[in-house]
Scaffold this active site. Sequence first.
Site, PDB file in Angstrom:
ATOM      1  N   ASP A 178       1.014  -1.353   0.047  1.00  0.00           N
ATOM      2  CA  ASP A 178      -0.081   0.223  -0.411  1.00  0.00           C
ATOM      3  C   ASP A 178       1.007   0.925  -0.137  1.00  0.00           C
ATOM      4  OD1 ASP A 178       1.258   0.140   2.730  1.00  0.00           O
ATOM      5  OD2 ASP A 178      -0.832   0.484   3.127  1.00  0.00           O
ATOM      6  N   SER A 179       2.050   1.219   0.139  1.00  0.00           N
ATOM      7  CA  SER A 179       2.954   2.547  -0.389  1.00  0.00           C
ATOM      8  C   SER A 179       3.446   2.784  -2.198  1.00  0.00           C
ATOM      9  CB  SER A 179       4.833   1.600  -0.040  1.00  0.00           C
ATOM     10  OG  SER A 179       4.630   0.372  -0.359  1.00  0.00           O
ATOM     11  N   ASP A 212      -1.122  -6.101  -0.177  1.00  0.00           N
ATOM     12  CA  ASP A 212      -1.327  -5.346   0.951  1.00  0.00           C
ATOM     13  C   ASP A 212      -3.290  -5.140   1.226  1.00  0.00           C
ATOM     14  OD1 ASP A 212       0.518  -4.678   2.905  1.00  0.00           O
ATOM     15  OD2 ASP A 212       1.284  -3.154   2.327  1.00  0.00           O
ATOM     16  N   LYS A 263      -0.657  -9.397   2.892  1.00  0.00           N
ATOM     17  CA  LYS A 263      -0.258  -8.747   4.086  1.00  0.00           C
ATOM     18  C   LYS A 263      -1.075  -7.624   5.204  1.00  0.00           C
ATOM     19  CE  LYS A 263       3.419  -5.976   4.041  1.00  0.00           C
ATOM     20  NZ  LYS A 263       2.515  -4.597   5.119  1.00  0.00           N
ATOM     21  N   GLU A 284      -0.805  -5.491   8.787  1.00  0.00           N
ATOM     22  CA  GLU A 284       0.140  -4.563   9.706  1.00  0.00           C
ATOM     23  C   GLU A 284      -0.511  -4.803  11.596  1.00  0.00           C
ATOM     24  OE1 GLU A 284       0.618  -0.159   8.929  1.00  0.00           O
ATOM     25  OE2 GLU A 284       1.547  -1.517   6.809  1.00  0.00           O
ATOM     26  N   GLU A 338       9.590  -4.415  10.219  1.00  0.00           N
ATOM     27  CA  GLU A 338      10.053  -2.604   9.434  1.00  0.00           C
ATOM     28  C   GLU A 338      10.701  -2.256  10.548  1.00  0.00           C
ATOM     29  OE1 GLU A 338       7.299  -1.445   7.006  1.00  0.00           O
ATOM     30  OE2 GLU A 338       8.437   0.924   6.718  1.00  0.00           O
TER      31      GLU A 338
END
Length: 275
Positions: A52-53, A91, A121, A123, A190
């Site tokens: 999602d960057s 993501d 993925k 977070e 990260e």
Amino acid sequence: MSKEISQTGALTVPKFLAKKKSGEKISMITAYDFTMAKLFDEAGVDSILIGDSLGMVIQGRENTLGVSLDQMIYHCHCVAMGAKRAHLIGDMPFMSYQASKEDAVRSAGKLLKKGKVHGVKMEGGEEIAEIVAAVVKVGIPVMGHVGLMPQHVQQMGGYKVQGREEKAAKKILNDAKAIANAGAYSLVLEGIPLELAQKITDTIDIPTIGIGSGPHCDGQVLVCYDLLGMYSEFKPKFVKHFGNLGVAIHAAMKDYIREVKEGTYPDEDHSFKER
Ligand code: KIV
């Protein structure tokens, strides 16, 4: 209906997991489109993360929070069209999974079905362990992400190294264990100190993938525009430019503009004739 994408030859979840046992480091890179994905796949990268960057490097936003599930599906599908063998991870964007297990299962299912990725993925630590378990239970592979979590940017007050103090380091270690125990098959670490990343890597059975977390992880991931030297907004300490494409693109554009203006491009060699 979209063209069926062949998943034959893709690096599978069991093969991905086996790399930790064999000690072979895992190479991972982000990509968001067909052309880049094809280039990276052909170069032999183990895994491609549709991160999602993209909210920052593709959409120009100041953080990742505004990215939608539909946008993620679109970019995952573009990448899947270009990658034939790399393991693909999509993501889960902000608020597509945090509110409930049901949201998470539905969103993850859409990413797999429509985005054609092999895993998703998410977070978060202990607080999302039950959500991770619910997604794994329906057969969707989950990669976790702890430490510096960009979707928590407002809470963190910026993109800062996490886990430098003992209490914070303990929490991240517990988060890593909770996500591994919930059934995740891999974990992104990260922005944490290299000693903590090593401890987590030695403690959990699933591969850790580091970004800004030192050399002791089981694999590494970078945002492709950082690695290629194309993103000039800012350069964190851990980023290494393996290429200088920003400069090369700038020079190519300058040449193109000059030749168009002076009328040297297109010449006859780059034109069609009647016969
Ligand atoms: O969104 C992303 O690209 C990521 C990586 C930086 C790990 O989450």
